[in-house]
Design a protein around this motif. Sequence first.
Motif, PDB file in Angstrom:
ATOM      1  N   THR B  72      29.887 106.605  -3.979  1.00 15.16           N
ATOM      2  CA  THR B  72      30.668 106.988  -5.146  1.00 15.16           C
ATOM      3  C   THR B  72      32.002 106.258  -5.168  1.00 15.16           C
ATOM      4  OG1 THR B  72      31.681 108.853  -4.008  1.00 15.16           O
ATOM      5  CG2 THR B  72      29.667 109.309  -5.241  1.00 15.16           C
ATOM      6  N   LEU B  73      32.434 105.956  -6.389  1.00 17.56           N
ATOM      7  CA  LEU B  73      33.784 105.472  -6.656  1.00 17.56           C
ATOM      8  C   LEU B  73      34.486 106.571  -7.437  1.00 17.56           C
ATOM      9  CD1 LEU B  73      35.961 103.173  -6.843  1.00 17.56           C
ATOM     10  CD2 LEU B  73      34.922 102.605  -9.051  1.00 17.56           C
ATOM     11  N   THR B  74      35.648 106.971  -6.983  1.00 14.76           N
ATOM     12  CA  THR B  74      36.410 108.004  -7.654  1.00 14.76           C
ATOM     13  C   THR B  74      37.771 107.463  -8.060  1.00 14.76           C
ATOM     14  OG1 THR B  74      35.302 109.782  -6.422  1.00 14.76           O
ATOM     15  CG2 THR B  74      37.414 110.309  -7.462  1.00 14.76           C
ATOM     16  N   ILE B  75      38.128 107.750  -9.300  1.00 16.07           N
ATOM     17  CA  ILE B  75      39.485 107.475  -9.776  1.00 16.07           C
ATOM     18  C   ILE B  75      40.126 108.841  -9.972  1.00 16.07           C
ATOM     19  CG2 ILE B  75      40.913 106.232 -11.447  1.00 16.07           C
ATOM     20  CD1 ILE B  75      38.359 104.669 -12.245  1.00 16.07           C
ATOM     21  N   SER B  76      41.165 109.121  -9.224  1.00 20.31           N
ATOM     22  CA  SER B  76      41.675 110.492  -9.165  1.00 20.31           C
ATOM     23  C   SER B  76      42.411 110.914 -10.436  1.00 20.31           C
ATOM     24  CB  SER B  76      42.603 110.664  -7.958  1.00 20.31           C
ATOM     25  OG  SER B  76      43.692 109.778  -8.056  1.00 20.31           O
ATOM     26  N   SER B  77      43.110 109.984 -11.063  1.00 17.77           N
ATOM     27  CA  SER B  77      43.855 110.289 -12.277  1.00 17.77           C
ATOM     28  C   SER B  77      43.911 109.013 -13.120  1.00 17.77           C
ATOM     29  CB  SER B  77      45.265 110.773 -11.946  1.00 17.77           C
ATOM     30  OG  SER B  77      45.998 111.053 -13.133  1.00 17.77           O
ATOM     31  N   LEU B  78      43.047 108.963 -14.132  1.00 15.24           N
ATOM     32  CA  LEU B  78      42.906 107.742 -14.919  1.00 15.24           C
ATOM     33  C   LEU B  78      44.218 107.302 -15.560  1.00 15.24           C
ATOM     34  CD1 LEU B  78      39.526 108.097 -16.853  1.00 15.24           C
ATOM     35  CD2 LEU B  78      40.166 106.231 -15.301  1.00 15.24           C
ATOM     36  N   GLN B  79      44.464 106.007 -15.444  1.00 17.66           N
ATOM     37  CA  GLN B  79      45.599 105.384 -16.106  1.00 17.66           C
ATOM     38  C   GLN B  79      45.093 104.467 -17.214  1.00 17.66           C
ATOM     39  OE1 GLN B  79      48.907 106.300 -15.220  1.00 17.66           O
ATOM     40  NE2 GLN B  79      47.539 107.819 -14.270  1.00 17.66           N
ATOM     41  N   PRO B  80      45.939 104.157 -18.195  1.00 18.44           N
ATOM     42  CA  PRO B  80      45.465 103.323 -19.323  1.00 18.44           C
ATOM     43  C   PRO B  80      44.853 102.001 -18.882  1.00 18.44           C
ATOM     44  CG  PRO B  80      47.600 104.283 -19.836  1.00 18.44           C
ATOM     45  CD  PRO B  80      47.321 104.618 -18.390  1.00 18.44           C
ATOM     46  N   GLU B  81      45.381 101.422 -17.803  1.00 18.58           N
ATOM     47  CA  GLU B  81      44.884 100.121 -17.338  1.00 18.58           C
ATOM     48  C   GLU B  81      43.544 100.210 -16.602  1.00 18.58           C
ATOM     49  OE1 GLU B  81      47.711 101.605 -16.515  1.00 18.58           O
ATOM     50  OE2 GLU B  81      48.221 101.367 -14.386  1.00 18.58           O
ATOM     51  N   ASP B  82      43.034 101.422 -16.400  1.00 25.38           N
ATOM     52  CA  ASP B  82      41.768 101.589 -15.677  1.00 25.38           C
ATOM     53  C   ASP B  82      40.544 101.500 -16.575  1.00 25.38           C
ATOM     54  OD1 ASP B  82      43.201 104.230 -13.598  1.00 25.38           O
ATOM     55  OD2 ASP B  82      43.369 102.042 -13.468  1.00 25.38           O
ATOM     56  N   PHE B  83      40.759 101.440 -17.885  1.00 22.15           N
ATOM     57  CA  PHE B  83      39.610 101.371 -18.779  1.00 22.15           C
ATOM     58  C   PHE B  83      39.033  99.953 -18.716  1.00 22.15           C
ATOM     59  CE2 PHE B  83      39.589 105.567 -20.342  1.00 22.15           C
ATOM     60  CZ  PHE B  83      40.908 106.006 -20.216  1.00 22.15           C
ATOM     61  N   ALA B  84      37.813  99.868 -18.193  1.00 23.62           N
ATOM     62  CA  ALA B  84      37.189  98.597 -17.845  1.00 23.62           C
ATOM     63  C   ALA B  84      35.737  98.872 -17.491  1.00 23.62           C
ATOM     64  CB  ALA B  84      37.917  97.976 -16.643  1.00 23.62           C
ATOM     65  N   THR B  85      35.050  97.834 -17.040  1.00 20.88           N
ATOM     66  CA  THR B  85      33.683  97.996 -16.536  1.00 20.88           C
ATOM     67  C   THR B  85      33.711  97.896 -15.011  1.00 20.88           C
ATOM     68  OG1 THR B  85      32.748  97.070 -18.557  1.00 20.88           O
ATOM     69  CG2 THR B  85      31.330  97.116 -16.619  1.00 20.88           C
ATOM     70  N   TYR B  86      32.968  98.768 -14.370  1.00 25.19           N
ATOM     71  CA  TYR B  86      32.934  98.834 -12.916  1.00 25.19           C
ATOM     72  C   TYR B  86      31.532  98.493 -12.406  1.00 25.19           C
ATOM     73  CZ  TYR B  86      37.481 100.924 -13.346  1.00 25.19           C
ATOM     74  OH  TYR B  86      38.814 101.126 -13.641  1.00 25.19           O
ATOM     75  N   TYR B  87      31.489  97.696 -11.352  1.00 23.40           N
ATOM     76  CA  TYR B  87      30.227  97.282 -10.743  1.00 23.40           C
ATOM     77  C   TYR B  87      30.245  97.583  -9.249  1.00 23.40           C
ATOM     78  CZ  TYR B  87      29.462  94.313 -14.887  1.00 23.40           C
ATOM     79  OH  TYR B  87      29.278  93.845 -16.162  1.00 23.40           O
ATOM     80  N   CYS B  88      29.094  97.990  -8.733  1.00 23.07           N
ATOM     81  CA  CYS B  88      28.931  98.026  -7.291  1.00 23.07           C
ATOM     82  C   CYS B  88      28.170  96.770  -6.859  1.00 23.07           C
ATOM     83  CB  CYS B  88      28.191  99.284  -6.831  1.00 23.07           C
ATOM     84  SG  CYS B  88      26.519  99.492  -7.475  1.00 23.07           S
TER      85      CYS B  88
END
Lengths: 123, 107
Positions: B72-88
């Motif tokens: 799992t990847l966890t982002i604890s508190s989303l920030q505006p700059e975190d909106f993106a695509t994530y890959y493992c």
Amino acid sequence: QVQLVESGGGLVKPGGSLRLSCAASGFTFRDYHMSWIRQAPGKGLEWVSYISTSSSYTNYADSVKGRFTISRDNAKNSLYLQMNSLRAEDTAVYYCAGRSPSIAAAGGGFDYWGQGTLVTVSS
Amino acid sequence: DIQMTQSPSSLSASVGDRVTITCRASQSINSYLNWYQQKPGKAPKLLIYAASSLQSGVPSRFSGSGSGTDFTLTISSLQPEDFATYYCLQSYSTPLTFGQGTRLEIK
């Protein structure tokens, strides 16, 4: 600072050839395992090929095996990808990517990436 | 070849939310799992390697966990700059394989 700069992309007809280059600077290139990774338009990431630090080991995705050749010149801080018998499905942005010794020791992936070069295979 | 299955494929969330993305391998890959963030027109950026090691310079709101087949990847508190695509990405064996990606959008 660390830089990987790809070049050599462009438009090529099916069956044609292209050679991509990746110029490295800002780090000790000869210590880094390197790969090419591609991304078709609007699609996900696909690993293409890998080369060890001394070029003693190379590996390829089945989709490119026998058509693509990876190489490096540590004296010139450069990575290459010779692409032959190109197909429409090879159309993608091609990234060169490096894995630092510390990341490699932990079994990790690629921490340095170039900005990519677009290869378009079309008649 | 090792297949990597990410879920969800897309996710809508708000600034400040806690978000979790999962990646499942078709066979055990020990802890040879990496997470990347990619923004449009940019190269992927390494966030997490070896399943839970935070890459230098990456904010501590990002964390990774898991071993074997489930991660799992966890982002604890989303920030505006975190909106993106994530890959493992599994780095256990060649061919190296990526998950299909998770697109994180603003709600």
